[in-house]
Scaffold this active site. Structure first.
Site, mmCIF file in Angstrom:
data_model
loop_
_atom_site.group_PDB
_atom_site.id
_atom_site.type_symbol
_atom_site.label_atom_id
_atom_site.label_comp_id
_atom_site.label_asym_id
_atom_site.label_seq_id
_atom_site.Cartn_x
_atom_site.Cartn_y
_atom_site.Cartn_z
ATOM 1 C CG ASN A 289 0.071 6.159 0.314
ATOM 2 O OD1 ASN A 289 -0.851 6.692 0.939
ATOM 3 N ND2 ASN A 289 -0.136 5.406 -0.748
ATOM 4 N N GLY B 101 2.359 -1.575 -5.466
ATOM 5 C CA GLY B 101 3.271 -2.459 -4.735
ATOM 6 C C GLY B 101 2.560 -3.365 -3.756
ATOM 7 C CG ASP C 59 -0.739 0.396 0.246
ATOM 8 O OD1 ASP C 59 -1.635 -0.182 0.896
ATOM 9 O OD2 ASP C 59 -0.658 1.639 0.164
ATOM 10 C CB SER D 33 11.577 2.479 1.996
ATOM 11 O OG SER D 33 10.761 3.291 2.797
ATOM 12 C CB THR D 34 13.399 -1.913 -1.046
ATOM 13 O OG1 THR D 34 12.425 -2.964 -1.054
ATOM 14 C CG2 THR D 34 14.082 -1.843 0.308
#
Ligand code: AR6
Length: 182
Positions: free
Chosen positions: A29, A37, A39, A127-128
Site C-alpha cells: 500500500n 494479505g 504484504d 489487487s485481488t
C-alpha cells in the site's frame, strides 16, 4: 506455461513467500509500512530488514507514500528470494484508470527487475484480495501487461512466475493465459 522469447511465464499455486526467485513482488500500500494479505506475510516472514529498507525509501524518495502503479525494490531479509519489489495496486472501481494502473504495476515491477539484472520474478495476484479486483478481470490485465513487456524487452528475464494462493485464482490465471492474444 507460455514462452515469450527466452522468458517463460509460469503459473503455480502456493505461498509467494516461499518462492526462491531473484525477486518476489509485494502487493503493498502507499505507506510501504506493511498491512494484511501477502504484504503482511512478506514482512512477518522476511523480518525487520524489509521494513527498515521501506522506511528509508519513504524518507529519501517518497515522503508522501508510493503512488499507485509505481514500484520500488528492497532486500528480502530472511526470505528465500533475494529482493522484494513493492508495488501498489489500484483499489477496484469503475474508474477507467484502474486497469491501466494494474498494468503499470506489472510493467514497472518488471522494468525495475531488469534494471537490477534480475532473471526470475514472482508475482501474486495484485489487487485481488483486500483491494477487491475481480480475478476474472485482473488476470488478463496482469498477464497481458507482462507478455507485452517481455515482448518489448527481450533478454534479461528468464522466468516470470505467478504464485496464486488458491484454486479459483489459479483457474482465472490459467484461463487468461490460454486466451492471451499472441
Ligand atoms: N502468497 C500468495 N498469494 C497470497 C498470499 C501469499 N502468502 N497471501 C495472500 N495472497 P492482498 P491487494 C493472495 O489482499 O488486494 C494489504 O493489506 C490473495 O489471496 O494481499 O493488492 C496491503 O498492505 C489475493 O489473491 O493484496 C494493502 O493495504 C492476492 O494475494 C492491501 O492489502 C492479493 O491480495 C493490498 O490489497
Amino acid at each position: 506455461m507460455m514462452r515469450i522469447g527466452d522468458c517463460a511465464i509460469v503459473l503455480t499455486t502456493g505461498d509467494l513467500t516461499a518462492a526462491a526467485v531473484d525477486a518476489i513482488v509485494n502487493a503493498a500500500n502507499h505507506s510501504l509500512l506493511g498491512g494484511g494479505g501477502v504484504d503482511g506475510a512478506i514482512h512477518r516472514k522476511g523480518g525487520p530488514a524489509i521494513l527498515a529498507a521501506c522506511r528509508r525509501i519513504r524518507a529519501e524518495e517518497w515522503p508522501d507514500g508510493l503512488p499507485t502503479g509505481r514500484a520500488v525494490i528492497t532486500t528480502a531479509g530472511n526470505l528465500p528470494a533475494r529482493h522484494v519489489i513493492h508495488t501498489v495496486g489500484p483499489v477496484y472501481s469503475r474508474d477507467p484508470d484502474v486497469p491501466r494502473l494494474l498494468a503499470a504495476c506489472h510493467e514497472n515491477s518488471l522494468a525495475l527487475a531488469r534494471a537490477h539484472d534480475l532473471r526470475t520474478v514472482a508475482f501474486p495476484a495484485i489487487s485481488t484480495g483486500v483491494y477487491g479486483y475481480p480475478l476474472a478481470e485482473a488476470a488478463p490485465i496482469a498477464l497481458g501487461a507482462t507478455a507485452a513487456h517481455l515482448a518489448r524487452h527481450p533478454g534479461t528475464l528468464s522466468e516470470v512466475r505467478f504464485v496464486l494462493f488458491d484454486a479459483p485464482a489459479y483457474a482465472a490465471f490459467a484461463a487468461a493465459l490460454a486466451a492471451l492474444p499472441l
